[in-house]
Motif scaffolding. Structure first.
Motif, PDB file in Angstrom:
ATOM      1  N   ASP A   1     -13.249  22.089  -7.134  1.00 41.90           N
ATOM      2  CA  ASP A   1     -12.363  21.720  -6.121  1.00 41.90           C
ATOM      3  C   ASP A   1     -11.915  20.190  -6.223  1.00 41.90           C
TER       4      ASP A   1
ATOM      5  N   ASP B   1     -19.945  30.042  -5.229  1.00 44.35           N
ATOM      6  CA  ASP B   1     -19.948  30.694  -3.881  1.00 44.35           C
ATOM      7  C   ASP B   1     -20.968  30.264  -2.967  1.00 44.35           C
TER       8      ASP B   1
ATOM      9  N   THR C   1     -21.107  27.312  -0.725  1.00 46.12           N
ATOM     10  CA  THR C   1     -20.442  26.123  -0.228  1.00 46.12           C
ATOM     11  C   THR C   1     -21.023  25.488   1.020  1.00 46.12           C
TER      12      THR C   1
ATOM     13  N   ARG D   1     -19.751  23.329   4.949  1.00 45.91           N
ATOM     14  CA  ARG D   1     -18.958  23.560   5.886  1.00 45.91           C
ATOM     15  C   ARG D   1     -17.350  23.370   5.850  1.00 45.91           C
ATOM     16  N   TYR D   2     -17.006  22.626   4.738  1.00 49.54           N
ATOM     17  CA  TYR D   2     -15.626  21.970   4.826  1.00 49.54           C
ATOM     18  C   TYR D   2     -14.873  22.458   3.679  1.00 49.54           C
ATOM     19  N   SER D   3     -13.650  23.122   4.577  1.00 49.49           N
ATOM     20  CA  SER D   3     -12.544  23.780   3.516  1.00 49.49           C
ATOM     21  C   SER D   3     -11.967  23.012   2.621  1.00 49.49           C
ATOM     22  N   ASN D   4     -11.768  21.677   3.010  1.00 50.81           N
ATOM     23  CA  ASN D   4     -11.030  20.337   1.913  1.00 50.81           C
ATOM     24  C   ASN D   4     -12.211  20.066   1.017  1.00 50.81           C
ATOM     25  N   ARG D   5     -13.364  20.136   1.072  1.00 54.86           N
ATOM     26  CA  ARG D   5     -14.382  19.734  -0.032  1.00 54.86           C
ATOM     27  C   ARG D   5     -15.563  20.578   0.236  1.00 54.86           C
ATOM     28  N   LEU D   6     -15.404  21.623  -0.595  1.00 55.51           N
ATOM     29  CA  LEU D   6     -16.045  22.661  -0.408  1.00 55.51           C
ATOM     30  C   LEU D   6     -17.649  22.444  -0.523  1.00 55.51           C
TER      31      LEU D   6
END
Length: 166
Positions: free
Chosen positions: A112, A131, A133, A135-140
């Motif tokens: 990403d 798989d 990852t 806690r952050y969805s913008n920087r996995l």
């Protein structure tokens, strides 16, 4: 003039002697240049290729930390990482460890994007665990200093996956 040169020579001798003493003192402790502050007790591999080889050979997961020296988030994460005894202990005993200040050519290590800090796991079958990852969805694959418990869980997950999948 005689006094002046004697004084200069004495100062020069003092400077050389103290530098020598510091060099000797430094030499006593094994130089740990590869740790770059992430943990001096940990054995670090030098390259990604070496890490993959060691992971396969030892059947341990490889943990790859991407960071940069002038990145304040990296510095903060490094401090938390180095001070956490559980992380240090697991990193020493159960993982092949690599920290990099440059990108690898393996695109699987930047699924990403190429941001820092970024921590990824590669299992001994040489599969990058996209798989596992943070806690952050913008920087996995980023972690912050307050995420150490989360990182510990992910380290345990990386170890569990080896037992169940390989």
């Amino acid at each position: 003039i005689m006094l002046h040169s004697t004084l200069a020579l004495s100062l020069l001798l003092i400077a050389v002697t103290s530098n020598l003493a510091m060099a000797i003192k430094k030499e006593k402790r094994a130089p740990q240049t590869l740790s770059r502050g992430w943990g001096d007790e940990i054995t670090w591999v030098q390259t990604y290729e070496e890490g993959l080889y060691q992971a396969k050979k030892s059947n341990k997961p490889l943990m790859v930390i991407h960071h940069l020296e002038d990145c304040q988030y990296c510095q903060a994460l490094k401090k938390a990482f180095a001070e956490n005894e559980e992380i240090q202990e697991m990193a020493q005993n159960s993982f092949i460890m690599l920290n990099l200040m440059h990108e690898t050519t393996d695109k699987n290590l930047s699924p990403d994007g190429q941001y820092v800090p970024r921590i990824m796991f590669v299992d001994p079958s040489l599969t990058v665990r996209a798989d596992i990852t943070g806690r952050y969805s913008n920087r996995l694959y980023t972690y912050e200093p307050q995420d150490m418990m989360f990182l510990i869980e992910n380290m345990k997950k990386a170890l569990r996956l080896i037992q169940t999948e390989l």
